[in-house]
Design a protein around this motif. Structure first.
Motif, PDB file in Angstrom:
ATOM      1  N   LEU A  36       0.826  -1.201   0.000  1.00 38.88           N
ATOM      2  CA  LEU A  36       0.000   0.000   0.000  1.00 38.88           C
ATOM      3  C   LEU A  36       0.864   1.258   0.000  1.00 38.88           C
ATOM      4  CD1 LEU A  36      -2.551  -1.085   2.748  1.00 38.88           C
ATOM      5  CD2 LEU A  36      -2.943  -1.051   0.272  1.00 38.88           C
ATOM      6  N   SER A  37       0.398   2.270  -0.727  1.00 40.83           N
ATOM      7  CA  SER A  37       1.041   3.582  -0.631  1.00 40.83           C
ATOM      8  C   SER A  37       0.746   4.143   0.755  1.00 40.83           C
ATOM      9  CB  SER A  37       0.494   4.519  -1.712  1.00 40.83           C
ATOM     10  OG  SER A  37      -0.852   4.868  -1.432  1.00 40.83           O
ATOM     11  N   ALA A  65       3.395  -1.658   4.102  1.00 38.74           N
ATOM     12  CA  ALA A  65       3.007  -0.246   4.043  1.00 38.74           C
ATOM     13  C   ALA A  65       4.143   0.683   4.467  1.00 38.74           C
ATOM     14  CB  ALA A  65       1.770  -0.012   4.909  1.00 38.74           C
ATOM     15  N   THR A  66       5.381   0.180   4.422  1.00 38.72           N
ATOM     16  CA  THR A  66       6.534   0.991   4.806  1.00 38.72           C
ATOM     17  C   THR A  66       7.627   0.875   3.755  1.00 38.72           C
ATOM     18  OG1 THR A  66       7.642  -0.801   5.989  1.00 38.72           O
ATOM     19  CG2 THR A  66       6.079   0.553   7.272  1.00 38.72           C
ATOM     20  N   LEU A  67       8.528   1.845   3.762  1.00 42.22           N
ATOM     21  CA  LEU A  67       9.693   1.779   2.878  1.00 42.22           C
ATOM     22  C   LEU A  67      10.556   0.573   3.222  1.00 42.22           C
ATOM     23  CD1 LEU A  67      10.656   5.563   2.877  1.00 42.22           C
ATOM     24  CD2 LEU A  67       9.570   4.301   1.015  1.00 42.22           C
ATOM     25  N   GLN A  68      10.712   0.306   4.513  1.00 43.28           N
ATOM     26  CA  GLN A  68      11.530  -0.830   4.952  1.00 43.28           C
ATOM     27  C   GLN A  68      10.938  -2.162   4.477  1.00 43.28           C
ATOM     28  OE1 GLN A  68      10.319   1.656   6.776  1.00 43.28           O
ATOM     29  NE2 GLN A  68      11.747   2.330   8.369  1.00 43.28           N
ATOM     30  N   ASP A  81      10.056   7.468  -3.132  1.00 46.11           N
ATOM     31  CA  ASP A  81       9.887   7.901  -1.747  1.00 46.11           C
ATOM     32  C   ASP A  81       8.600   7.400  -1.093  1.00 46.11           C
ATOM     33  OD1 ASP A  81       8.136   9.450  -3.217  1.00 46.11           O
ATOM     34  OD2 ASP A  81       8.696  11.350  -2.262  1.00 46.11           O
ATOM     35  N   THR A  82       7.928   6.431  -1.695  1.00 47.77           N
ATOM     36  CA  THR A  82       6.743   5.803  -1.106  1.00 47.77           C
ATOM     37  C   THR A  82       6.948   4.290  -1.148  1.00 47.77           C
ATOM     38  OG1 THR A  82       5.446   5.457  -3.127  1.00 47.77           O
ATOM     39  CG2 THR A  82       5.316   7.655  -2.107  1.00 47.77           C
ATOM     40  N   PRO A  83       6.192   3.535  -0.364  1.00 48.13           N
ATOM     41  CA  PRO A  83       6.330   2.081  -0.451  1.00 48.13           C
ATOM     42  C   PRO A  83       6.109   1.549  -1.870  1.00 48.13           C
ATOM     43  CG  PRO A  83       5.127   2.655   1.531  1.00 48.13           C
ATOM     44  CD  PRO A  83       5.292   3.929   0.739  1.00 48.13           C
ATOM     45  N   VAL A  84       5.162   2.128  -2.596  1.00 46.37           N
ATOM     46  CA  VAL A  84       4.877   1.646  -3.950  1.00 46.37           C
ATOM     47  C   VAL A  84       6.015   1.971  -4.907  1.00 46.37           C
ATOM     48  CG1 VAL A  84       3.314   1.807  -5.932  1.00 46.37           C
ATOM     49  CG2 VAL A  84       2.383   1.691  -3.606  1.00 46.37           C
ATOM     50  N   THR A  85       6.477   3.212  -4.924  1.00 46.97           N
ATOM     51  CA  THR A  85       7.541   3.571  -5.868  1.00 46.97           C
ATOM     52  C   THR A  85       8.860   2.886  -5.516  1.00 46.97           C
ATOM     53  OG1 THR A  85       7.981   5.642  -4.667  1.00 46.97           O
ATOM     54  CG2 THR A  85       6.480   5.756  -6.557  1.00 46.97           C
ATOM     55  N   LEU A  86       9.128   2.717  -4.227  1.00 49.78           N
ATOM     56  CA  LEU A  86      10.335   1.985  -3.843  1.00 49.78           C
ATOM     57  C   LEU A  86      10.193   0.502  -4.189  1.00 49.78           C
ATOM     58  CD1 LEU A  86      13.155   2.053  -2.628  1.00 49.78           C
ATOM     59  CD2 LEU A  86      12.110   1.696  -0.373  1.00 49.78           C
TER      60      LEU A  86
END
Length: 194
Positions: A41-42, A72-75, A108-113
């Motif tokens: 999720l973004s 739902a996180t970058l990590q 810079d978002t979970p989706v784009t990363l």
């Protein structure tokens, strides 16, 4: 279309909240075909309550359908590619903001990363745009991604040409077929629907 039972797909939702009711049945279809789905999720999709539903309810429904807690996180998104966690990634709905960030290399978002992470291994990325400015500001980003390796689209059209003449939305019912084509390195045609 047939899916391989051992196939794993990351399925990312962005904040085009009005389409969630159309998108989640496609997640169910993929699971029903034997595909393992990892939901992603973004930040907006994970955290915003809207008139279309509460974020916690959408997360719960995704977890029920897929048997996996949504990332739902970058990590959580970063290791998707390095750990070879999936064969492909779907972004549905894909907002104009996400199209722009992907076209400009912003992660810079979970989706784009997640997309950046999957591209590391050359995995196919299937985008299902849903944006009110698809024939406006987002058109350049859509075109840029259409010309990039590993990006594919769920066929789309204007969703309300009279009231929203620049708005585009994918036909989400075509998502499983578009995914099968993307996994074979092909774009489902036609991309632009009547």
């Amino acid at each position: 279309m047939t899916m391989n039972e051992s196939r794993t797909v990351v399925f990312a939702l962005c904040g085009s909240f009005c389409t969630f009711d159309k998108v989640l049945p496609q997640v169910e279809r993929l699971v029903g075909m034997g595909t393992r789905v990892l939901p992603l999720l973004s930040f907006n999709a994970a955290g915003m309550d809207t008139r279309f539903g509460r974020a916690a309810d959408w997360q719960h429904r995704l977890a029920e359908i897929t048997g996996a807690e949504p990332i739902a996180t970058l990590q959580g998104a970063e290791p998707l590619g390095p750990k070879n966690m999936a064969d492909a990634m779907v972004v549905a709905p894909c907002t104009g903001t996400t199209l722009a960030k992907l076209a400009l290399g912003i992660s810079d978002t979970p989706v784009t990363l997640g997309v950046k992470s999957m591209l590391r291994n050359g995995r196919p990325i299937l985008l299902a745009p849903s944006t009110n400015d698809g024939l406006g500001a987002s058109a350049a980003h859509l075109a840029a991604l259409a010309n990039r390796k590993h990006f594919y689209f769920v066929p789309l059209s204007q969703d309300d040409s009279r009231k929203k003449p620049a708005s585009l939305q994918s036909d989400f019912s075509l998502l499983p077929d578009a995914l099968e084509c993307a996994l074979r390195g092909r774009q489902l045609q036609p991309v632009l629907l009547d």
